[in-house]
Design a protein around this motif. Structure first.
Motif, PDB file in Angstrom:
ATOM      1  N   THR A  31      86.987 108.668 -28.410  1.00  0.00           N
ATOM      2  CA  THR A  31      86.339 107.269 -28.833  1.00  0.00           C
ATOM      3  C   THR A  31      86.537 107.340 -30.735  1.00  0.00           C
ATOM      4  O   THR A  31      86.480 106.293 -31.345  1.00  0.00           O
ATOM      5  CB  THR A  31      85.044 106.941 -28.580  1.00  0.00           C
ATOM      6  OG1 THR A  31      84.229 107.734 -27.877  1.00  0.00           O
ATOM      7  CG2 THR A  31      85.378 105.385 -27.168  1.00  0.00           C
ATOM      8  N   SER A  32      86.280 108.995 -30.673  1.00  0.00           N
ATOM      9  CA  SER A  32      86.040 109.747 -32.055  1.00  0.00           C
ATOM     10  C   SER A  32      87.529 109.085 -32.645  1.00  0.00           C
ATOM     11  O   SER A  32      87.262 110.112 -33.943  1.00  0.00           O
ATOM     12  CB  SER A  32      85.530 110.467 -31.700  1.00  0.00           C
ATOM     13  OG  SER A  32      84.342 110.461 -31.790  1.00  0.00           O
ATOM     14  N   LEU A  33      88.506 109.467 -31.834  1.00  0.00           N
ATOM     15  CA  LEU A  33      89.677 109.826 -32.865  1.00  0.00           C
ATOM     16  C   LEU A  33      90.509 107.948 -32.748  1.00  0.00           C
ATOM     17  O   LEU A  33      92.170 108.298 -32.957  1.00  0.00           O
ATOM     18  CB  LEU A  33      90.693 110.528 -31.099  1.00  0.00           C
ATOM     19  CG  LEU A  33      89.714 111.664 -30.473  1.00  0.00           C
ATOM     20  CD1 LEU A  33      90.579 112.469 -29.676  1.00  0.00           C
ATOM     21  CD2 LEU A  33      89.643 112.904 -32.069  1.00  0.00           C
ATOM     22  N   TRP A  34      90.599 107.102 -32.228  1.00  0.00           N
ATOM     23  CA  TRP A  34      91.427 106.099 -32.538  1.00  0.00           C
ATOM     24  C   TRP A  34      90.633 104.699 -33.220  1.00  0.00           C
ATOM     25  O   TRP A  34      88.956 104.664 -33.132  1.00  0.00           O
ATOM     26  CB  TRP A  34      91.128 106.417 -31.437  1.00  0.00           C
ATOM     27  CG  TRP A  34      92.827 104.821 -31.180  1.00  0.00           C
ATOM     28  CD1 TRP A  34      93.019 103.662 -31.344  1.00  0.00           C
ATOM     29  CD2 TRP A  34      94.534 104.927 -31.733  1.00  0.00           C
ATOM     30  NE1 TRP A  34      94.090 103.269 -30.973  1.00  0.00           N
ATOM     31  CE2 TRP A  34      95.209 104.286 -31.689  1.00  0.00           C
ATOM     32  CE3 TRP A  34      94.810 106.268 -31.724  1.00  0.00           C
ATOM     33  CZ2 TRP A  34      96.607 104.393 -31.134  1.00  0.00           C
ATOM     34  CZ3 TRP A  34      96.711 106.472 -31.815  1.00  0.00           C
ATOM     35  CH2 TRP A  34      96.642 105.365 -31.402  1.00  0.00           C
ATOM     36  N   LYS A  35      90.546 103.951 -34.106  1.00  0.00           N
ATOM     37  CA  LYS A  35      90.224 103.258 -34.462  1.00  0.00           C
ATOM     38  C   LYS A  35      90.339 101.738 -33.330  1.00  0.00           C
ATOM     39  O   LYS A  35      91.403 101.347 -32.865  1.00  0.00           O
ATOM     40  CB  LYS A  35      91.051 102.573 -36.094  1.00  0.00           C
ATOM     41  CG  LYS A  35      90.410 103.121 -37.020  1.00  0.00           C
ATOM     42  CD  LYS A  35      91.120 103.167 -38.189  1.00  0.00           C
ATOM     43  CE  LYS A  35      90.742 103.495 -38.955  1.00  0.00           C
ATOM     44  NZ  LYS A  35      91.454 103.739 -40.492  1.00  0.00           N
ATOM     45  N   TYR A  36      89.650 100.784 -33.750  1.00  0.00           N
ATOM     46  CA  TYR A  36      89.297  99.606 -32.225  1.00  0.00           C
ATOM     47  C   TYR A  36      90.549  98.760 -33.151  1.00  0.00           C
ATOM     48  O   TYR A  36      90.060  98.612 -34.284  1.00  0.00           O
ATOM     49  CB  TYR A  36      88.460  99.758 -32.097  1.00  0.00           C
ATOM     50  CG  TYR A  36      87.954  98.262 -31.099  1.00  0.00           C
ATOM     51  CD1 TYR A  36      89.022  98.652 -29.553  1.00  0.00           C
ATOM     52  CD2 TYR A  36      87.733  97.085 -31.111  1.00  0.00           C
ATOM     53  CE1 TYR A  36      88.804  97.688 -28.560  1.00  0.00           C
ATOM     54  CE2 TYR A  36      87.409  95.930 -30.554  1.00  0.00           C
ATOM     55  CZ  TYR A  36      88.210  96.288 -28.865  1.00  0.00           C
ATOM     56  OH  TYR A  36      88.122  94.640 -28.138  1.00  0.00           O
ATOM     57  N   ASP A  37      90.964  97.655 -32.349  1.00  0.00           N
ATOM     58  CA  ASP A  37      92.164  96.996 -32.533  1.00  0.00           C
ATOM     59  C   ASP A  37      91.482  95.541 -32.025  1.00  0.00           C
ATOM     60  O   ASP A  37      91.812  94.796 -31.207  1.00  0.00           O
ATOM     61  CB  ASP A  37      92.971  96.647 -33.079  1.00  0.00           C
ATOM     62  CG  ASP A  37      93.950  95.703 -32.659  1.00  0.00           C
ATOM     63  OD1 ASP A  37      93.246  94.837 -33.958  1.00  0.00           O
ATOM     64  OD2 ASP A  37      95.368  95.525 -33.096  1.00  0.00           O
ATOM     65  N   ARG A  80      97.143 104.060 -26.388  1.00  0.00           N
ATOM     66  CA  ARG A  80      96.345 103.768 -27.300  1.00  0.00           C
ATOM     67  C   ARG A  80      95.686 102.613 -26.318  1.00  0.00           C
ATOM     68  O   ARG A  80      94.017 102.401 -26.615  1.00  0.00           O
ATOM     69  CB  ARG A  80      97.026 102.213 -28.023  1.00  0.00           C
ATOM     70  CG  ARG A  80      96.392 101.591 -28.615  1.00  0.00           C
ATOM     71  CD  ARG A  80      97.778 100.573 -30.180  1.00  0.00           C
ATOM     72  NE  ARG A  80      96.369  99.944 -30.353  1.00  0.00           N
ATOM     73  CZ  ARG A  80      97.560  98.597 -30.903  1.00  0.00           C
ATOM     74  NH1 ARG A  80      98.305  98.268 -30.709  1.00  0.00           N
ATOM     75  NH2 ARG A  80      96.477  97.700 -31.555  1.00  0.00           N
ATOM     76  N   ALA A  81      95.381 102.008 -25.029  1.00  0.00           N
ATOM     77  CA  ALA A  81      94.794 101.897 -23.966  1.00  0.00           C
ATOM     78  C   ALA A  81      93.740 102.302 -23.802  1.00  0.00           C
ATOM     79  O   ALA A  81      92.757 101.589 -23.312  1.00  0.00           O
ATOM     80  CB  ALA A  81      96.417 101.065 -23.099  1.00  0.00           C
ATOM     81  N   TYR A  82      93.650 103.537 -23.033  1.00  0.00           N
ATOM     82  CA  TYR A  82      92.692 104.581 -22.652  1.00  0.00           C
ATOM     83  C   TYR A  82      92.069 104.121 -23.896  1.00  0.00           C
ATOM     84  O   TYR A  82      90.768 104.008 -23.577  1.00  0.00           O
ATOM     85  CB  TYR A  82      93.559 105.630 -22.067  1.00  0.00           C
ATOM     86  CG  TYR A  82      92.305 106.474 -21.476  1.00  0.00           C
ATOM     87  CD1 TYR A  82      91.544 106.332 -20.306  1.00  0.00           C
ATOM     88  CD2 TYR A  82      92.039 107.751 -22.433  1.00  0.00           C
ATOM     89  CE1 TYR A  82      90.266 107.043 -20.326  1.00  0.00           C
ATOM     90  CE2 TYR A  82      90.733 108.671 -22.301  1.00  0.00           C
ATOM     91  CZ  TYR A  82      90.280 107.754 -21.174  1.00  0.00           C
ATOM     92  OH  TYR A  82      89.201 108.834 -20.769  1.00  0.00           O
ATOM     93  N   VAL A  83      92.251 104.828 -24.708  1.00  0.00           N
ATOM     94  CA  VAL A  83      91.138 104.884 -25.820  1.00  0.00           C
ATOM     95  C   VAL A  83      90.525 103.718 -26.256  1.00  0.00           C
ATOM     96  O   VAL A  83      88.699 103.491 -26.028  1.00  0.00           O
ATOM     97  CB  VAL A  83      91.265 105.754 -27.320  1.00  0.00           C
ATOM     98  CG1 VAL A  83      90.318 105.605 -28.137  1.00  0.00           C
ATOM     99  CG2 VAL A  83      92.224 106.615 -27.354  1.00  0.00           C
ATOM    100  N   GLN A  84      91.219 102.646 -26.713  1.00  0.00           N
ATOM    101  CA  GLN A  84      89.920 101.064 -26.610  1.00  0.00           C
ATOM    102  C   GLN A  84      89.459 101.024 -25.796  1.00  0.00           C
ATOM    103  O   GLN A  84      88.687 100.610 -25.750  1.00  0.00           O
ATOM    104  CB  GLN A  84      91.307  99.944 -26.761  1.00  0.00           C
ATOM    105  CG  GLN A  84      92.102 100.514 -28.262  1.00  0.00           C
ATOM    106  CD  GLN A  84      92.822  99.269 -29.023  1.00  0.00           C
ATOM    107  OE1 GLN A  84      93.082  99.077 -30.340  1.00  0.00           O
ATOM    108  NE2 GLN A  84      92.673  97.754 -28.381  1.00  0.00           N
ATOM    109  N   SER A  85      89.941 101.081 -24.416  1.00  0.00           N
ATOM    110  CA  SER A  85      89.245 100.757 -23.572  1.00  0.00           C
ATOM    111  C   SER A  85      87.767 101.401 -23.540  1.00  0.00           C
ATOM    112  O   SER A  85      87.045 100.471 -22.832  1.00  0.00           O
ATOM    113  CB  SER A  85      89.826 100.903 -22.213  1.00  0.00           C
ATOM    114  OG  SER A  85      90.022 101.862 -21.345  1.00  0.00           O
ATOM    115  N   LYS A  86      88.277 102.178 -23.203  1.00  0.00           N
ATOM    116  CA  LYS A  86      86.297 103.420 -23.465  1.00  0.00           C
ATOM    117  C   LYS A  86      86.042 103.265 -24.649  1.00  0.00           C
ATOM    118  O   LYS A  86      84.642 103.363 -24.719  1.00  0.00           O
ATOM    119  CB  LYS A  86      86.908 104.588 -23.764  1.00  0.00           C
ATOM    120  CG  LYS A  86      87.340 105.701 -22.449  1.00  0.00           C
ATOM    121  CD  LYS A  86      87.050 105.642 -21.092  1.00  0.00           C
ATOM    122  CE  LYS A  86      87.336 106.078 -19.987  1.00  0.00           C
ATOM    123  NZ  LYS A  86      85.773 105.921 -18.856  1.00  0.00           N
TER     124      LYS A  86
END
Length: 315
Positions: A154-160, A174-180
């Motif tokens: 979650t620290s590696l990607w920006k939420y849209d 992207r789908a995985y990180v945003q879900s977390k």
């Protein structure tokens, strides 16, 4: 119990307590159940495949002969399955804890569920939001807690917030990180709403660090990594850990009497180690983003958490 006293291999006696674990047939879910059962808890393993549930239960009883365990079909990607499982669980009465662990890391080709939602979001977030809401009253009756499973990603990607269903620009990562990000934010938002409405249920979030099946004990039907997977995982040994150890943070958040609602737990060396309180990514702690995700979940699932009824159930 202070951090120095916490021993993940020797948990306090949990006899008489009942915990529900989603995604319990493999990985973190299975080993969380293993640890809970060893401490005397009654554990309800849930999963979407009947055969895998049978296999996981047999493996758990083999490892913990006196385990008190049962199984329940539950596919968090399907809202009908969530409702059916929740109805069964509500009939049991009070619950001590709910571990919202089930998740998709590597999504299959089909990106959409039968309910019309993006698969990773549905499995990792929407199904858990609906399940937690449906079980809020039995959790309140047991003065229990819910634990959401986050990730160091979650620290590696920006939420849209504009495209949570990833209609455009979709990638599995992207789908995985945003879900977390969404799951972690919901854990914090649930805490705020539970406190505000006087519902005696704790909402916490935990992450397992960098836990790999290739560094985990082999169990037939539960964890069977190939030689190649073992080899590649061992190359990363200095910064990784097993699924057994990754489950420590989840179990501590679920059972430690001193774990407070709103806490975020993770390994003390970030990717590996003993569980401790940690600091979540800033985006997950933003109340405005969390409220937007909460509203999305309500709209997508049709579930409104019964805070008033839950508060009464605890009296």
């Amino acid at each position: 119990m202070t951090r120095a006293e916490w021993n993940p291999r020797e948990l306090s006696d949990l006899t008489g307590r009942t915990y529900v674990v989603t995604g319990a047939t493999k990985g973190l879910g299975f080993f969380s159940c293993d640890q809970l059962a060893r401490a005397g808890a009654h554990v309800i393993l849930t999963g979407r495949h009947p055969n895998r549930l049978v296999t996981a239960r047999a493996a758990l009883v083999h490892r913990v002969p006196d385990a008190s365990v049962e199984t329940l079909l539950l596919d968090t990607s399907k809202l009908g399955s969530v409702r059916a499982a929740a109805a069964t669980l509500r009939a049991r009465g009070a619950l001590d804890g709910l571990l919202l662990n089930a998740g998709v890391v590597h999504p299959p080709r089909a990106r959409e569920t039968v309910d019309g939602n993006e698969l990773v979001l549905a499995t990792n977030v929407l199904g858990h939001f609906a399940l937690a809401g449906e079980l809020l009253q039995p959790l309140a009756a047991g003065r229990g807690r819910m634990v959401w499973v986050g990730s160091i990603s979650t620290s590696l990607w920006k939420y849209d917030p504009v495209d949570p269903q990833l209609v455009t620009g979709y990638t599995p990562w992207r789908a995985y990180v945003q879900s977390k990000i969404a799951a972690t934010a919901l854990g914090f938002e649930a805490d705020r709403r539970l406190r505000a409405t006087g519902v005696p249920v704790r909402s916490l979030t935990a992450h397992p660090g960098y836990s790999m099946g290739g560094r985990t004990i082999g169990i037939r039907g539960v964890n069977e990594p190939s030689r190649k997977k073992r080899f590649l995982a061992n190359l990363q040994a200095p910064v990784t850990q097993s699924k057994e150890d990754g489950a420590w943070s989840l179990v501590r958040a679920l059972t430690d009497p001193e774990a407070e609602s709103g806490d975020f737990w993770g390994p003390d060396r970030v990717t590996r180690g003993l569980p401790r309180r940690a600091k979540a990514a800033a985006v997950t702690r933003d109340p405005a983003i969390a409220e937007r995700i909460w509203n999305l979940c309500e709209e997508a699932t049709g579930v409104r958490w019964p805070f008033a009824k839950a508060a009464r159930a605890a009296r």
